[in-house]
Design a protein around this motif. Sequence first.
Motif, PDB file in Angstrom:
ATOM      1  N   ALA A 279       0.831  -1.210   0.000  1.00 53.88           N
ATOM      2  CA  ALA A 279       0.000   0.000   0.000  1.00 53.88           C
ATOM      3  C   ALA A 279       0.862   1.254   0.000  1.00 53.88           C
ATOM      4  CB  ALA A 279      -0.927   0.005   1.213  1.00 53.88           C
ATOM      5  N   ARG A 280       1.983   1.232   0.702  1.00 51.69           N
ATOM      6  CA  ARG A 280       2.880   2.384   0.726  1.00 51.69           C
ATOM      7  C   ARG A 280       3.363   2.711  -0.687  1.00 51.69           C
ATOM      8  NH1 ARG A 280       4.905   3.652   5.826  1.00 51.69           N
ATOM      9  NH2 ARG A 280       6.721   4.663   4.889  1.00 51.69           N
TER      10      ARG A 280
ATOM     11  N   SER B 143      -4.489  -4.942   0.325  1.00 50.66           N
ATOM     12  CA  SER B 143      -4.349  -5.714   1.562  1.00 50.66           C
ATOM     13  C   SER B 143      -4.336  -7.204   1.226  1.00 50.66           C
ATOM     14  CB  SER B 143      -5.529  -5.414   2.490  1.00 50.66           C
ATOM     15  OG  SER B 143      -6.676  -6.143   2.077  1.00 50.66           O
ATOM     16  N   PRO B 144      -4.015  -8.060   2.215  1.00 47.70           N
ATOM     17  CA  PRO B 144      -4.095  -9.508   1.986  1.00 47.70           C
ATOM     18  C   PRO B 144      -5.517 -10.049   2.067  1.00 47.70           C
ATOM     19  CG  PRO B 144      -2.552  -8.957   3.774  1.00 47.70           C
ATOM     20  CD  PRO B 144      -3.395  -7.754   3.511  1.00 47.70           C
ATOM     21  N   LEU B 145      -6.498  -9.221   2.420  1.00 48.27           N
ATOM     22  CA  LEU B 145      -7.873  -9.686   2.551  1.00 48.27           C
ATOM     23  C   LEU B 145      -8.368 -10.251   1.222  1.00 48.27           C
ATOM     24  CD1 LEU B 145      -9.337  -6.783   4.700  1.00 48.27           C
ATOM     25  CD2 LEU B 145      -8.695  -9.084   5.469  1.00 48.27           C
ATOM     26  N   GLY B 146      -8.979 -11.420   1.291  1.00 51.61           N
ATOM     27  CA  GLY B 146      -9.434 -12.086   0.080  1.00 51.61           C
ATOM     28  C   GLY B 146      -8.449 -13.080  -0.470  1.00 51.61           C
ATOM     29  N   MET B 147      -7.213 -13.067   0.053  1.00 51.82           N
ATOM     30  CA  MET B 147      -6.215 -14.050  -0.341  1.00 51.82           C
ATOM     31  C   MET B 147      -6.577 -15.405   0.266  1.00 51.82           C
ATOM     32  SD  MET B 147      -2.114 -13.997   0.512  1.00 51.82           S
ATOM     33  CE  MET B 147      -1.914 -12.362  -0.236  1.00 51.82           C
TER      34      MET B 147
ATOM     35  N   PRO C 180     -12.192 -12.690   4.189  1.00 49.34           N
ATOM     36  CA  PRO C 180     -12.655 -12.024   2.960  1.00 49.34           C
ATOM     37  C   PRO C 180     -12.579 -10.510   3.093  1.00 49.34           C
ATOM     38  CG  PRO C 180     -14.522 -12.818   4.227  1.00 49.34           C
ATOM     39  CD  PRO C 180     -13.299 -13.359   4.908  1.00 49.34           C
ATOM     40  N   LEU C 181     -12.498  -9.850   1.945  1.00 49.49           N
ATOM     41  CA  LEU C 181     -12.558  -8.389   1.916  1.00 49.49           C
ATOM     42  C   LEU C 181     -14.021  -7.976   1.844  1.00 49.49           C
ATOM     43  CD1 LEU C 181     -11.322  -5.552   1.572  1.00 49.49           C
ATOM     44  CD2 LEU C 181     -11.295  -5.981  -0.901  1.00 49.49           C
ATOM     45  N   ARG C 182     -14.443  -7.164   2.800  1.00 51.31           N
ATOM     46  CA  ARG C 182     -15.822  -6.695   2.816  1.00 51.31           C
ATOM     47  C   ARG C 182     -15.854  -5.280   2.231  1.00 51.31           C
ATOM     48  NH1 ARG C 182     -18.305  -6.507   8.208  1.00 51.31           N
ATOM     49  NH2 ARG C 182     -20.244  -6.402   6.997  1.00 51.31           N
TER      50      ARG C 182
END
Length: 285
Positions: free
Chosen positions: A134-135, A201-205, A210-212
């Motif tokens: 993200a940076r 982000s790692p969400l959903g990996m 999960p990514l909400r």
Amino acid sequence: MTEYAEVIGDPIAQSKSPAIHGYWIGKLGLDAEYRACHVAADGLAGYLSSRREDPYWRGCNVTMPHKQAIVPLLDRLEIGAELIGAVNTVTVRRGEMLVGSNTDGAGFLEPLRPMLEKEHLFRTARVLGTGGAARAIVAALAEQGVVVVLAGRDPAKARALLDEIDPEGEHHAVDIAHFAEATDFAFDDREGCFDLIVNASPLGMAGQPPLRFDFTHAPPGSVVYDIVTHPVETEFLKQARAAGFRTIDGLSMLIGQAAVAFEKFFGVAPPREDGDAELRALLTS
């Protein structure tokens, strides 16, 4: 002996970098190798010390969780890596100096270039995540005149990241939970604007929560970009397409940043004449 580069991380088995660089090495017929090396946090300094003494080592890519931890162990940073505060590529200069660079920003922007070459009245991006990737993404977008709304579990951390990377920018920090619930916000006319939604982000990996994200938060005409590569076809991207948005998957950034690193390691640009179609097929088979 054969010259080689490698990717380091903890864990490392999931990395697609050996397949990408190995494919290009084979296509070019180079007498070189690209490997994966598991390096734990407490072994990072020892790893670099041993590689300094290896005349056949051309450098390494750096993945989680070492992108920031490796910085003080290097001799110098290229300007981009210094600004971002994270390194994803280490190369050897003059046989002994270890130089850190960050190719994530260039890789991230590559599929966006045709859009960013156009004039826009306003450019905005909602970036989800506050880690090393993200940076690099925030820095790359800020350089392109994009106003960033950075979302993280800790809004104070997101604010600090924005202030560090682009203190003069008019960016905003919010809690990532803000985007999880539907909104009835009425977006204004987006004609002439560029809007981007990024999962950084790692969400959903695979193996991660999960990514909400509720797509009522996405302005009409937004481009939706997920940097996750396992799986390539994430639920986030599926939902975005179902809602009518254009999407970009994580292989675009992964291959783009690898191409920059490959040239640093081996002194030649990788073969990409087919638009990476054959390589993508290999990586998703």
